[in-house]
Design a protein around this motif. Structure first.
Motif, PDB file in Angstrom:
ATOM      1  N   GLU A 145       0.868  -1.171   0.000  1.00  0.00           N
ATOM      2  CA  GLU A 145       0.000   0.000   0.000  1.00  0.00           C
ATOM      3  C   GLU A 145       0.901   1.216   0.000  1.00  0.00           C
ATOM      4  O   GLU A 145       2.043   1.150   0.446  1.00  0.00           O
ATOM      5  CB  GLU A 145      -0.910   0.016   1.229  1.00  0.00           C
ATOM      6  N   GLY A 146       0.368   2.326  -0.524  1.00  0.00           N
ATOM      7  CA  GLY A 146       1.172   3.540  -0.565  1.00  0.00           C
ATOM      8  C   GLY A 146       0.281   4.767  -0.606  1.00  0.00           C
ATOM      9  O   GLY A 146      -0.942   4.669  -0.698  1.00  0.00           O
ATOM     10  N   THR A 147       0.934   5.928  -0.534  1.00  0.00           N
ATOM     11  CA  THR A 147       0.226   7.200  -0.570  1.00  0.00           C
ATOM     12  C   THR A 147       0.637   7.957  -1.824  1.00  0.00           C
ATOM     13  O   THR A 147       1.832   8.101  -2.090  1.00  0.00           O
ATOM     14  CB  THR A 147       0.572   8.043   0.679  1.00  0.00           C
ATOM     15  N   LYS A 157       0.760   8.377 -15.045  1.00  0.00           N
ATOM     16  CA  LYS A 157       1.691   7.883 -14.020  1.00  0.00           C
ATOM     17  C   LYS A 157       1.396   8.514 -12.667  1.00  0.00           C
ATOM     18  O   LYS A 157       0.900   9.635 -12.580  1.00  0.00           O
ATOM     19  CB  LYS A 157       3.137   8.219 -14.403  1.00  0.00           C
ATOM     20  N   LEU A 158       1.737   7.778 -11.620  1.00  0.00           N
ATOM     21  CA  LEU A 158       1.601   8.259 -10.244  1.00  0.00           C
ATOM     22  C   LEU A 158       2.935   8.060  -9.535  1.00  0.00           C
ATOM     23  O   LEU A 158       3.621   7.065  -9.772  1.00  0.00           O
ATOM     24  CB  LEU A 158       0.550   7.440  -9.482  1.00  0.00           C
ATOM     25  N   LYS A 159       3.290   8.996  -8.668  1.00  0.00           N
ATOM     26  CA  LYS A 159       4.425   8.777  -7.771  1.00  0.00           C
ATOM     27  C   LYS A 159       3.783   8.416  -6.435  1.00  0.00           C
ATOM     28  O   LYS A 159       2.961   9.163  -5.912  1.00  0.00           O
ATOM     29  CB  LYS A 159       5.315  10.010  -7.640  1.00  0.00           C
ATOM     30  N   VAL A 160       4.148   7.243  -5.931  1.00  0.00           N
ATOM     31  CA  VAL A 160       3.539   6.711  -4.714  1.00  0.00           C
ATOM     32  C   VAL A 160       4.631   6.511  -3.668  1.00  0.00           C
ATOM     33  O   VAL A 160       5.699   5.977  -3.970  1.00  0.00           O
ATOM     34  CB  VAL A 160       2.829   5.359  -5.016  1.00  0.00           C
ATOM     35  N   VAL A 171       7.984   5.625  -5.452  1.00  0.00           N
ATOM     36  CA  VAL A 171       7.928   4.642  -6.534  1.00  0.00           C
ATOM     37  C   VAL A 171       7.036   5.212  -7.627  1.00  0.00           C
ATOM     38  O   VAL A 171       5.927   5.680  -7.337  1.00  0.00           O
ATOM     39  CB  VAL A 171       7.325   3.307  -6.019  1.00  0.00           C
ATOM     40  N   GLU A 172       7.523   5.186  -8.885  1.00  0.00           N
ATOM     41  CA  GLU A 172       6.675   5.647  -9.991  1.00  0.00           C
ATOM     42  C   GLU A 172       5.929   4.450 -10.555  1.00  0.00           C
ATOM     43  O   GLU A 172       6.537   3.428 -10.898  1.00  0.00           O
ATOM     44  CB  GLU A 172       7.504   6.314 -11.091  1.00  0.00           C
TER      45      GLU A 172
END
Length: 182
Positions: A145-147, A157-160, A171-172
């Motif tokens: 899980e991440g934010t 894309k998301l940076k988490v 993490v991308e």
């Protein structure tokens, strides 16, 4: 001579098909056109599709997805003969309209559908927010899980921020590799 129940004007019509038979129906109708038996009466048959991005086994793939599952659009002059040919094409369940009267699809609607079909760049749907907690469902961080800390809607894309070994690590990820927590 039989009386034509329809007005013979050229227009687009939607027909319903069995799900999964859309391409077969469109090809069958195109074969009628190419054989010349409905020359000048049926002009085109299309299965509206758009390009979308899918991730399988960690790899991005662009796929064609049907916009309207179970429907084919046909451009034709509606007459008893063309109605009969289309209606009796294997896989066709009927015309869209009132009772036995097919309703033409508006030119504006056809233009919207064609524009959607012609878009070459696949759409990214990123419906996450900064600081939202998500679950990673694909890739090397599956199960974590991440934010969400950054969002790039143009690339999907998301940076988490993922907690690993007691510290937050950025993490991308592709937006298709995560999902909202239930």
């Amino acid at each position: 001579m039989a009386v034509n129940r329809y007005d013979d004007t050229r227009a687009w019509y939607a027909i319903s098909t069995y799900s999964g038979y859309e391409d077969k129906v469109a090809n069958s109708i195109k074969e009628h056109v190419e054989s010349g038996e409905v020359e000048g009466k049926i002009f085109d048959a299309i299965v509206p599709k758009e390009k979308q991005i899918e991730i399988k086994n960690g790899k991005r793939k662009v796929v064609d997805r049907k916009i309207f599952q179970g429907y084919v659009l046909i451009e034709m002059s509606l007459s008893d003969e063309t109605w009969y040919i289309v209606r009796n094409t294997p896989g066709v369940t009927g015309f869209i309209g009132n009772g036995t009267q097919p309703t033409p699809v508006s030119e504006a609607e056809i233009n919207k559908i064609k524009k959607r079909m012609g878009v070459e760049d696949p759409k990214y749907s990123v419906n996450y927010e900064i600081n939202e907690v998500i679950s990673i469902i694909d890739g090397p961080f599956k199960g974590f899980e991440g934010t969400v800390s950054e969002i790039d809607t143009t690339k999907g894309k998301l940076k988490v921020m993922v907690s690993m070994f007691g510290r937050e690590t950025p993490v991308e990820l592709d937006a298709l590799q995560v999902q909202k927590l239930q």
